[in-house]
Structure formats: structure tokens, C-alpha cells
Design a protein around this motif. Structure first.
Motif, PDB file in Angstrom:
ATOM      1  N   LEU A  55      83.556  48.462  -1.617  1.00 36.70           N
ATOM      2  CA  LEU A  55      82.801  48.970  -0.464  1.00 36.70           C
ATOM      3  C   LEU A  55      82.374  47.856   0.477  1.00 36.70           C
ATOM      4  O   LEU A  55      82.303  48.032   1.692  1.00 36.70           O
ATOM      5  CB  LEU A  55      81.536  49.703  -0.948  1.00 36.70           C
ATOM      6  N   MET A  56      82.095  46.681  -0.101  1.00 37.84           N
ATOM      7  CA  MET A  56      81.639  45.576   0.745  1.00 37.84           C
ATOM      8  C   MET A  56      82.700  45.136   1.748  1.00 37.84           C
ATOM      9  O   MET A  56      82.394  44.537   2.764  1.00 37.84           O
ATOM     10  CB  MET A  56      81.183  44.397  -0.130  1.00 37.84           C
ATOM     11  N   LYS A  57      83.974  45.473   1.450  1.00 38.49           N
ATOM     12  CA  LYS A  57      85.024  45.124   2.411  1.00 38.49           C
ATOM     13  C   LYS A  57      84.786  45.837   3.737  1.00 38.49           C
ATOM     14  O   LYS A  57      85.046  45.281   4.806  1.00 38.49           O
ATOM     15  CB  LYS A  57      86.403  45.487   1.856  1.00 38.49           C
ATOM     16  N   PHE A  58      84.276  47.071   3.678  1.00 39.83           N
ATOM     17  CA  PHE A  58      83.972  47.802   4.915  1.00 39.83           C
ATOM     18  C   PHE A  58      82.871  47.096   5.706  1.00 39.83           C
ATOM     19  O   PHE A  58      82.699  47.329   6.896  1.00 39.83           O
ATOM     20  CB  PHE A  58      83.522  49.235   4.603  1.00 39.83           C
ATOM     21  N   HIS A  59      82.112  46.249   5.010  1.00 43.27           N
ATOM     22  CA  HIS A  59      81.044  45.483   5.652  1.00 43.27           C
ATOM     23  C   HIS A  59      81.536  44.080   6.021  1.00 43.27           C
ATOM     24  O   HIS A  59      80.744  43.214   6.366  1.00 43.27           O
ATOM     25  CB  HIS A  59      79.834  45.379   4.725  1.00 43.27           C
ATOM     26  N   GLY A  60      82.849  43.842   5.867  1.00 45.85           N
ATOM     27  CA  GLY A  60      83.426  42.553   6.257  1.00 45.85           C
ATOM     28  C   GLY A  60      83.289  41.466   5.216  1.00 45.85           C
ATOM     29  O   GLY A  60      83.388  40.276   5.540  1.00 45.85           O
ATOM     30  N   ILE A  61      83.062  41.855   3.951  1.00 49.14           N
ATOM     31  CA  ILE A  61      82.761  40.843   2.926  1.00 49.14           C
ATOM     32  C   ILE A  61      83.703  41.012   1.723  1.00 49.14           C
ATOM     33  O   ILE A  61      83.855  42.117   1.196  1.00 49.14           O
ATOM     34  CB  ILE A  61      81.301  41.004   2.438  1.00 49.14           C
ATOM     35  N   TYR A  62      84.307  39.934   1.274  1.00 51.65           N
ATOM     36  CA  TYR A  62      85.199  39.949   0.112  1.00 51.65           C
ATOM     37  C   TYR A  62      84.626  39.096  -0.996  1.00 51.65           C
ATOM     38  O   TYR A  62      84.313  37.926  -0.768  1.00 51.65           O
ATOM     39  CB  TYR A  62      86.563  39.333   0.472  1.00 51.65           C
ATOM     40  N   GLN A  63      84.560  39.660  -2.185  1.00 51.83           N
ATOM     41  CA  GLN A  63      84.204  38.823  -3.330  1.00 51.83           C
ATOM     42  C   GLN A  63      85.433  38.031  -3.753  1.00 51.83           C
ATOM     43  O   GLN A  63      86.530  38.585  -3.889  1.00 51.83           O
ATOM     44  CB  GLN A  63      83.731  39.700  -4.481  1.00 51.83           C
ATOM     45  N   GLN A  64      85.270  36.742  -3.950  1.00 48.77           N
ATOM     46  CA  GLN A  64      86.382  35.883  -4.385  1.00 48.77           C
ATOM     47  C   GLN A  64      85.873  34.943  -5.476  1.00 48.77           C
ATOM     48  O   GLN A  64      84.684  34.937  -5.790  1.00 48.77           O
ATOM     49  CB  GLN A  64      86.889  35.043  -3.200  1.00 48.77           C
TER      50      GLN A  64
END
Ligand code: SRM
Ligand code: SF4
Length: 570
Positions: A55-64
Motif C-alpha cells: 500500500l505504501m507504494k501508492f504513497h510513493g514509498i518502497y521498502q527496500q
């Protein structure tokens, strides 16, 4: 019957028959999930709930996680070195000096002292720790920037040809790109609640009337090109608008649909596809057209199989004529006949250029878009004195734009102080793009950004040995087949298969008009250089005047032309 632009109907199929991602989106309460709780969890550097990571991808954020440290940390029985990538939403790649200074400050404080210019004209922060996410996003907010829909199943960053001298319609088209970007971003308040701490406001209707609860089947990319420049690679967009001017100003846009690069090795049902030209719309109809095209993909895109959920597959599965008719029906207007236009290049021209309004622009080559400490210092000094804007190019370069003639000496002085006064890079290097890949990208199979500079040095030697040092040839490398550097339309393309191993492609069009074809599979540097030495040697001896490298490889029979807009690896 005209279809509704808003997603008023439920999905036609029961959710349990759709992919897990569709069910996850539906259950997310318009992209909220449990992100706010996960951010408070201090036991792990990751988000504890896997759905929140998506879901955070929709907020422009990727966990890496830092892949260079993976093995060592596993040996030490530590969790991976988690950190996050944050992608800014920056329509058309325009930012002010004040915004630059804020980006710089945040990158130094929380982003490993580096920023990355992306192939879609925006900035990425890497190396941001979980407890620094809110400070970064709130800092961006202070500078009127956000990261909404920079990733996720929605409309991504809208691109626009950057070169302000390319056309007298540039300002109009750039404003249109911004309007479309504002129009298509999700309307849920989830972002504001999670990242800015705003209260939830009761909503009387659906929070996202266009997207509905399940958003798009997959990412959706829009771009505006201004001929003769095809710097945005309009044929790689899901929806591309090609600006057409007349004697009285901007008349409208040719519309192309269904471009995309991503493919999966050994999965022939996935392929890169060039966008197809379907017609013309007047400038007044651009928003309605974008709505209609997105509504058709929203309603007919594959929601069972994410591998085939991009618009290009919807078009090929349903048939282009059917899709075009459906778009016209939703738009409630027919497309006009496409107008003629010419593209000449998809690259940038480093150095100073002038515009008809008397302003000047300085394009600065940034190798693979990586702003390290040295370049951050240089651009911070520029931002302190510059009174125009900065433009990020789709070739990962930067333009100091809108410089008044009297300010030019000061800009030159700063560039000189930082060793950026002259452009000494070869034509090959200037026309190169590499994606991020290792160590941050979780999907990378091989190096890209960290390896490309040394490979180019070796190809430069080959070009020199054949008397072709000044020859501009487009070369693009991706660390996996996803194609973030748009490698399948380069004259020389490389995609990672395994550490040190790449697929090699030849035959793409110089201005992004033709796909290339694989000529070597899963090979190392020695095999790549051996083939290139042979082909470049033949090019030097047998080329016709002004013949481009990609065109030559086809005429000489080295690769068969890809004529159907798709890619075949036979
Ligand atoms: Fe991309 C995924 C980086 C432009 C096709 N891309 C990723 C991720 C987020 C990996 C992931 O999903 O975990 C990469 C993050 C790496 C990192 O550490 O930063 C990533 N993509 C990038 C960027 C930063 C590459 C760069 O060097 O600049 C570009 C950011 C653009 C932006 O600002 O929005 C970037 N990606 C592209 C492009 C080029 C374009 O859009 O013009 C493409 C090809 C066009 C297309 O979409 O077809 C592209 N990225 C993909 C794909 C394949 C999609 C597909 O249809 O199969 C993935 C994987 C996925 O979505 O599952 C992906
Ligand atoms: Fe990562 Fe592959 Fe995109 Fe490169 S092409 S950034 S390796 S997903």
C-alpha cells in the motif's frame, strides 16, 4: 449507452476470483491499511504487515534493503538492513530553487547524502530509515511537494518534454501535463492522515470516485511529447500525447496508447510494446481523453493475472479497434485523423541554449542521474543564486532553466568552481541511461548504474578504434528485464539476467520509434564487447551517409526489424 467515468459499479467479478493484490486494495480502506500502526513499531526496521508494504507504494514509498549487506547480515543472524526509497511527484520534472534547497537538505539529513534523478523526471531518495519517513514527507510538504501516486496502481508521474527551446508551445503543454497530473491523482485523504497527521473527515460518497476501492489493475503512465523532441519516449507510455501546433498556436494532440517496456524472461506472453497512434484530440479535450482511456483500462484490464494487467495487454487481448471505439464511447466524441509530425531525437543536448523569450538554459549531464555529494554541493550553490527553475530530463540530466542573460556569468562561475564548466563526455555516454539496480532495487538481477560507466569506457575505446568517437548511439542498461531505463527502444540495449550476465539487444530506433531485438542471451562483458566490436567495425566501413547505428544493424541484416510493435526474442 455512455459508460460512467466514475467507478460507480462494483467489480463485475467476485473479489475472491481476482488476484490477491485486488483483494488487498479492496480491504485497504482507500489505501490506509495499517500503515500508521506499522510506522510506530520500533522492533523492526521494516513494515511489519506485508500488505502495508504494498500500500505504501501508492504513497510513493518502497521498502527496500541494502543488498550489498544481505549475506553478511544473514550470517550475523540480523534482519536485512531495511531502508526506504521515496519517489517525489514532479509533473514534467519542474522544480524551483527553493524546492531544490529543501530536497538537498532532506537528502543530506535522511537520504544517505544522495538524490537520484529518475527516467520519469523526478527525484528519488534512497536509504531513508522507517522513523525518518514522516520527517522527509513533511519536509517535502513544506516545499509544496508530495509523493502521492508516484508509485502504485494509479497514474504515475506525468512526463513532459523538457527542452524549453523545442517549441513555442512548451509552456502551454507543460501546464497541460501538470493539469492532467493533478486531475488523475487519487483523491483519498489517506496520505494526508498518515503523513501529515490530519484528522479523518467523514466522507459522504466514495472517497475515490474515479478509481473506486481497487484503483487501476496496474501502474498507468502518461506523457506529453513536443516534436521534434521525443525525450519522454512517448511510445513507451500507456497514454501519450504528441503536441501538434498550427499557425495560431497549440491545436491539440495526437494520441498514442499501449506502450510499455516490462517483460519477464522465459515468459513470451509478456513483452515490450510500442504505443499505437489512434487519433487526434483538440487541446480542450485532453482531460476527457485521459479520463476515458484510463476508465477503459480500469474496467477491462486484467485483475486476475498481474503479469498481464498493463494496458498494452488489454489492448492486444480486446483488439485495438474495439478499445479505440470504447474510448470514443466513454469520451462521447470520436478521435480526429492523426496529424503529421516528426521526431528527430530522444536525447538531450548539453550546454547552453536560448529560447525565443530571451532566456537561456544550461543542460548539465548527470551520469545515470546520480547526484552524489559532489553534485549535491554544486546544485546547492546553483540553487542559492538561480532565479529560474530546474528541469529534470527523462534522460536523467538536469537543466538550469530560464536564466536571464545577465545572470549567465554567475551560473557559469558556479559551474566552473565545481568542475562542471565544460562538457567532456563522449556522445555515447551522453546518450546512455542506466537504471538504479543494485544495491537498492529488490528486483535487480545484475548491476546497472554502478557498472554502466566502466562498460561505456570500453565501448568508447571500440568506437575510437573504428574512428567513430563522435557518433551518438543510444545505449541503455537495466538490471533486470523490467526495463526501467527503457532499454528495448535503444540502439544498444542490455538487460540483466544474473550477476555479470546480460541479454544484448540491437536495432532500436534513434528517436525511440522502433523496438530492438535480442542478439545474445545471458552473456558476460567479453561476449558483449566482442559482438559490438564486430558490428561497430562493420558500421564504420559500410554505413551510408548519416545512417544511424540502429538502422544500419537492420539494413546490414544483423538483426531483423521488429515491425509489429512487439518484441520477439527469436
Ligand atoms: Fe521502474 C519497478 C526504478 C522507470 C518498469 N522500478 C521498479 C522498482 C520500484 C522495483 C520494485 O518494484 O521493487 C525500482 C526501484 C529501484 C530503486 O532502488 O530505486 C524501479 N523505474 C525505476 C526508476 C527509478 C529507474 C531509474 O533509474 O530512473 C524509474 C522511476 C521512474 C519514476 O520516476 O516514476 C523507473 N520503470 C521505469 C520505466 C520507464 C518509464 O516509465 O518511462 C519503466 C518501463 C516502462 C513501463 O512501465 O513499461 C519501468 N519498473 C518497471 C517495471 C515493469 C513493469 C511491467 O509492466 O512489467 C517494474 C516491476 C513491476 O512493476 O512489477 C518496475
Ligand atoms: Fe530494478 Fe529492474 Fe527497474 Fe533496474 S530495471 S531499477 S533492476 S526493476
Amino acid at each position: 449507452m455512455t459508460r460512467s467515468i466514475d467507478r460507480s459499479r462494483d467489480l463485475s467479478q467476485p473479489l475472491d476470483r481476482l488476484s490477491a493484490d485486488e483483494r488487498m486494495k479492496d480491504a485497504s480502506d482507500y489505501l490506509r491499511g495499517t500503515i500508521d500502526e506499522g510506522l510506530l513499531d520500533r522492533i523492526t526496521g521494516a513494515m511489519p504487515c506485508a500488505d502495508d508494504v504494498k500500500l505504501m507504494k501508492f504513497h510513493g514509498i518502497y521498502q527496500q534493503d541494502d543488498r550489498d549487506l544481505r549475506d553478511e547480515r544473514r550470517r550475523q543472524k540480523l534482519e536485512p538492513a531495511y531502508q526506504f526509497m521515496i519517489r517525489v511527484r514532479l509533473p514534467g520534472g519542474v522544480c524551483t530553487p527553493a524546492q531544490w534547497l529543501k530536497l538537498d537538505e532532506l537528502a543530506r539529513a535522511h537520504g544517505g547524502e544522495t538524490l537520484r534523478v529518475t527516467t520519469r523526471q523526478t527525484f528519488q531518495f534512497h536509504w531513508v530509515l522507517k522513523n525518518r519517513l514522516q520527517p522527509v514527507i513533511q519536509g517535502l510538504h513544506d516545499a509544496l511537494l508530495d509523493t502521492i501516486a508516484a508509485c502504485g496502481d494509479d497514474s504515475r508521474g506525468v512526463m513532459c518534454t523538457v527542452d524549453p527551446q523545442a517549441s513555442r508551445f512548451h509552456a502551454e503543454v507543460a501546464a497541460m501535463a501538470k493539469r492532467v497530473s493533478d486531475h488523475v491523482i487519487p483523491k483519498t485523504r489517506a496520505y494526508h492522515e498518515i503523513w501529515y497527521g490530519e484528522e479523518r473527515i467523514a466522507s459522504s460518497g466514495p472517497e475515490d470516485p474515479f478509481y473506486g476501492r481497487t484503483y487501476m489493475p496496474r501502474k498507468f503512465k502518461i506523457g506529453f511529447a513536443l516534436p521534434p523532441s521525443n525525450d519522454i519516449d512517448v511510445y513507451a507510455q500507456d497514454l501519450g500525447f504528441i503536441a501538434i501546433g498550427g499557425p495560431d498556436g497549440l491545436e491539440g494532440f495526437n494520441v498514442v496508447i499501449g506502450g510499455g517496456m516490462g517483460r519477464t524472461d522465459q515468459a513470451p506472453e509478456t513483452y515490450p510494446r510500442l504505443a499505437s497512434l489512434i487519433g487526434f484530440v483538440p487541446a480542450s479535450q485532453v482531460i476527457a481523453c485521459a479520463d476515458a482511456v484510463m476508465a477503459v483500462q480500469r474496467d477491462y484490464g486484467d485483475r486476475k493475472d498481474r503479469q498481464r494487467a498493463r494496458f498494452k495487454y488489454t489492448i492486444d487481448d480486446k483488439g485495438q479497434d474495439w478499445i479505440k471505439a470504447e474510448i470514443e464511447r466513454v469520451m462521447d466524441a470520436p478521435f480526429g485523423e492523426p496529424r503529421s509530425f516528426i521526431f528527430t531525437s530522444n536525447g538531450d543536448t548539453p550546454g547552453w541554449s536560448a529560447t525565443p523569450d530571451g532566456r537561456q538554459h544550461r543542460t548539465i549531464f548527470v551520469e545515470n542521474g546520480r547526484l552524489d555529494r559532489k553534485l549535491l554541493d554544486a546544485f546547492r550553490d546553483l540553487a542559492r543564486i538561480h532565479r529560474g527553475t530546474f528541469r529534470l530530463t527523462p534522460n536523467q540530466n538536469l537543466i538550469v532553466a530560464g536564466v536571464k542573460p545577465e545572470d549567465r556569468p554567475a551560473i557559469d562561475a558556479v559551474l566552473g568552481d565545481h568542475g562542471l564548466g565544460t562538457d567532456t563526455f563522449s556522445a555515447l555516454r551522453r546518450n546512455a541511461i542506466a537504471c538504479v539496480a543494485l544495491p537498492t532495487c529488490g528486483l535487480a538481477m545484475a548491476e546497472s548504474e554502478r557498472y554502466m560507466p566502466s562498460l561505456i569506457a570500453r565501448i568508447e575505446s571500440i568506437l575510437a578504434s573504428h574512428g567513430l568517437s563522435a557518433e551518438p548511439i543510444t545505449i541503455r542498461m537495466s538490471g533486470c528485464p523490467n526495463g526501467c531505463s527503457r532499454p528495448y527502444i535503444a540502439e544498444i540495449g542490455l538487460t540483466g539476467r544474473a550477476p555479470g550476465k546480460y541479454n544484448l539487444y540491437l536495432g532500436g530506433g534513434f528517436h525511440g520509434q522502433r523496438l530492438n531485438r535480442m542478439v545474445r542471451e545471458n552473456v558476460g562483458e567479453a561476449a558483449i564487447l566482442e559482438l559490438l566490436d564486430d558490428v561497430i567495425g562493420r558500421y564504420s566501413r559500410e554505413r551510408k551517409p548519416d545512417e544511424r547505428f540502429g538502422d544500419f544493424t537492420i539494413r546490414a541484416g544483423i538483426v531483423r526489424e521488429v515491425t509489429e510493435g512487439r518484441f520477439f526474442n527469436d
